[in-house]
Design a protein around this motif. Structure first.
Motif, PDB file in Angstrom:
ATOM      1  N   ASP B  30     -81.639 -41.426  73.693  1.00 25.51           N
ATOM      2  CA  ASP B  30     -81.888 -42.539  74.591  1.00 25.51           C
ATOM      3  C   ASP B  30     -81.006 -43.744  74.325  1.00 25.51           C
ATOM      4  N   ARG B  31     -80.732 -43.999  73.080  1.00 27.64           N
ATOM      5  CA  ARG B  31     -79.870 -45.140  72.759  1.00 27.64           C
ATOM      6  C   ARG B  31     -78.489 -44.958  73.383  1.00 27.64           C
ATOM      7  N   ALA B  32     -77.948 -43.769  73.224  1.00 26.52           N
ATOM      8  CA  ALA B  32     -76.619 -43.496  73.770  1.00 26.52           C
ATOM      9  C   ALA B  32     -76.620 -43.607  75.284  1.00 26.52           C
ATOM     10  N   ALA B  33     -77.653 -43.048  75.903  1.00 31.43           N
ATOM     11  CA  ALA B  33     -77.741 -43.098  77.360  1.00 31.43           C
ATOM     12  C   ALA B  33     -77.809 -44.544  77.839  1.00 31.43           C
ATOM     13  N   GLU B  34     -78.647 -45.318  77.189  1.00 30.48           N
ATOM     14  CA  GLU B  34     -78.761 -46.727  77.556  1.00 30.48           C
ATOM     15  C   GLU B  34     -77.442 -47.449  77.350  1.00 30.48           C
ATOM     16  N   GLY B  35     -76.819 -47.187  76.220  1.00 29.85           N
ATOM     17  CA  GLY B  35     -75.556 -47.836  75.901  1.00 29.85           C
ATOM     18  C   GLY B  35     -74.488 -47.528  76.927  1.00 29.85           C
ATOM     19  N   LEU B  36     -74.373 -46.248  77.258  1.00 32.04           N
ATOM     20  CA  LEU B  36     -73.410 -45.837  78.267  1.00 32.04           C
ATOM     21  C   LEU B  36     -73.685 -46.519  79.586  1.00 32.04           C
ATOM     22  N   ALA B  37     -74.939 -46.461  80.000  1.00 30.99           N
ATOM     23  CA  ALA B  37     -75.307 -47.062  81.286  1.00 30.99           C
ATOM     24  C   ALA B  37     -74.975 -48.552  81.282  1.00 30.99           C
ATOM     25  N   GLU B  38     -75.174 -49.190  80.135  1.00 31.41           N
ATOM     26  CA  GLU B  38     -74.920 -50.625  80.076  1.00 31.41           C
ATOM     27  C   GLU B  38     -73.439 -50.932  80.249  1.00 31.41           C
ATOM     28  N   ILE B  39     -72.615 -50.224  79.493  1.00 31.46           N
ATOM     29  CA  ILE B  39     -71.165 -50.417  79.593  1.00 31.46           C
ATOM     30  C   ILE B  39     -70.685 -50.160  81.019  1.00 31.46           C
ATOM     31  N   PHE B  40     -71.042 -49.004  81.541  1.00 28.96           N
ATOM     32  CA  PHE B  40     -70.580 -48.647  82.869  1.00 28.96           C
ATOM     33  C   PHE B  40     -71.138 -49.607  83.914  1.00 28.96           C
ATOM     34  N   GLY B  41     -72.368 -49.990  83.734  1.00 24.12           N
ATOM     35  CA  GLY B  41     -72.972 -50.926  84.675  1.00 24.12           C
ATOM     36  C   GLY B  41     -72.213 -52.244  84.699  1.00 24.12           C
ATOM     37  N   LEU B  42     -71.780 -52.651  83.529  1.00 26.37           N
ATOM     38  CA  LEU B  42     -71.007 -53.886  83.428  1.00 26.37           C
ATOM     39  C   LEU B  42     -69.676 -53.751  84.160  1.00 26.37           C
ATOM     40  N   LEU B  43     -69.104 -52.578  84.119  1.00 22.44           N
ATOM     41  CA  LEU B  43     -67.844 -52.350  84.830  1.00 22.44           C
ATOM     42  C   LEU B  43     -68.093 -52.136  86.320  1.00 22.44           C
ATOM     43  N   GLY B  44     -69.343 -51.990  86.679  1.00 23.51           N
ATOM     44  CA  GLY B  44     -69.682 -51.609  88.044  1.00 23.51           C
ATOM     45  C   GLY B  44     -69.955 -52.775  88.973  1.00 23.51           C
ATOM     46  N   ASP B  45     -69.142 -53.765  88.897  1.00 27.72           N
ATOM     47  CA  ASP B  45     -69.308 -54.905  89.800  1.00 27.72           C
ATOM     48  C   ASP B  45     -67.938 -55.449  90.178  1.00 27.72           C
ATOM     49  N   ARG B  46     -67.752 -55.662  91.461  1.00 27.91           N
ATOM     50  CA  ARG B  46     -66.465 -56.098  91.981  1.00 27.91           C
ATOM     51  C   ARG B  46     -65.894 -57.301  91.234  1.00 27.91           C
ATOM     52  N   THR B  47     -66.719 -58.313  91.084  1.00 27.41           N
ATOM     53  CA  THR B  47     -66.253 -59.529  90.415  1.00 27.41           C
ATOM     54  C   THR B  47     -65.801 -59.251  88.992  1.00 27.41           C
ATOM     55  N   ARG B  48     -66.619 -58.496  88.266  1.00 33.53           N
ATOM     56  CA  ARG B  48     -66.254 -58.229  86.873  1.00 33.53           C
ATOM     57  C   ARG B  48     -65.029 -57.335  86.791  1.00 33.53           C
ATOM     58  N   VAL B  49     -64.904 -56.401  87.718  1.00 35.91           N
ATOM     59  CA  VAL B  49     -63.703 -55.572  87.767  1.00 35.91           C
ATOM     60  C   VAL B  49     -62.468 -56.463  87.903  1.00 35.91           C
ATOM     61  N   LEU B  50     -62.551 -57.409  88.825  1.00 28.40           N
ATOM     62  CA  LEU B  50     -61.409 -58.287  89.057  1.00 28.40           C
ATOM     63  C   LEU B  50     -61.116 -59.146  87.831  1.00 28.40           C
ATOM     64  N   ILE B  51     -62.174 -59.637  87.212  1.00 28.60           N
ATOM     65  CA  ILE B  51     -61.992 -60.437  86.001  1.00 28.60           C
ATOM     66  C   ILE B  51     -61.287 -59.627  84.924  1.00 28.60           C
ATOM     67  N   LEU B  52     -61.806 -58.427  84.687  1.00 27.78           N
ATOM     68  CA  LEU B  52     -61.233 -57.601  83.625  1.00 27.78           C
ATOM     69  C   LEU B  52     -59.793 -57.226  83.936  1.00 27.78           C
ATOM     70  N   HIS B  53     -59.547 -56.931  85.204  1.00 28.55           N
ATOM     71  CA  HIS B  53     -58.175 -56.574  85.560  1.00 28.55           C
ATOM     72  C   HIS B  53     -57.237 -57.760  85.369  1.00 28.55           C
TER      73      HIS B  53
END
Lengths: 121, 121
Positions: B30-53
């Motif tokens: 569960d920890r790994a699943a949550e961790g993965l979901a958190e990371i990917f979720g963070l990358l899963g937003d237009r604004t944050r994608v643009l910021i990171l890029h």
DNA sequence: CAAACAAGTGAGCACATGTTCATATGAATA
DNA sequence: TATTCATATGAACATGTGCTCACTTGTTTG
């Protein structure tokens, strides 16, 4: 007046005009940004992570997946629809069952890389 | 009675008991699943994608970023906090400005790989 | 054909999330 | 010191999202 550099260039005197121009020129176009966000967003949910990970070990039908996750098959079905629409998984029908697999090697790689990131801290 | 194989093994006779057991054994904790979901979720937003890029092209301060995106610095700041908390970006203070950079090569790679995926269809 | 069953779907609900707005903090500068 | 500016933050609001529940579809089998 080239590259949208003067439309809303904020009134603030926040410096770094050079950097701004440069980054703007190389900015991700909106389609790509949306696409990326969509893919990552899809991976950004516990349930879908578990589904994808389960599928990374081989073909499973909806019923199997829900058994493995301990989730209702309705919930799983809803999520599978999203994953299918985004072409992250594909379906194969066989009698009453529908078997799902990962659609593409990319997904597996993305997943693996994310996992690596998570495990490394 | 080993690996949580009989708790809620659904009453349905949906077959594939063997697969279920196998996949269950190798299931993501569960920890790994949550961790993965958190990371990917963070990358899963237009604004944050643009910021990171934008940050993938070099250090930028909040004001620069908001200028590049055409977003308010408040909105950007909120997003940066999330990214900072998840250690996807790091901050360096210099006078009134705070300069942000990608925190780690993993992020860059994940991002690149996602982009590749998106561009390939 | 009727019953059983796997899977899919729409509506509704609870909760998460992104933005704005107002304001706070803290550093540079007049 | 007072003002200005970059950044941060909390509250409020609108929208998005994932689940459940009821129901449908389509296939197998009695």
């Amino acid at each position: 007046m080239n590259n949208a550099t003067e439309l809303d260039v904020c009134e603030k005197q926040c410096l770094h005009q050079d950097r701004i121009e440069r980054v703007r020129g190389a900015m991700l176009d909106d389609r790509a940004a949306e696409g990326l966000a969509e893919i990552f967003g899809l991976l950004g949910d516990r349930t879908r992570v578990l589904i994808l990970h389960a599928l990374s070990q081989g073909e499973l039908c909806v019923c199997d997946i829900s058994a493995v996750l301990g989730a209702t098959s309705s919930a799983v079905s809803h999520q599978l629809r999203l994953l299918r629409t985004a072409k992250l998984v594909k379906a194969r029908k066989e009698g009453k069952n529908v078997f799902y697999t990962l659609d593409d090697e990319h997904v597996r790689q993305l997943f693996a890389q994310g996992l690596e990131h998570v495990l490394e801290r």
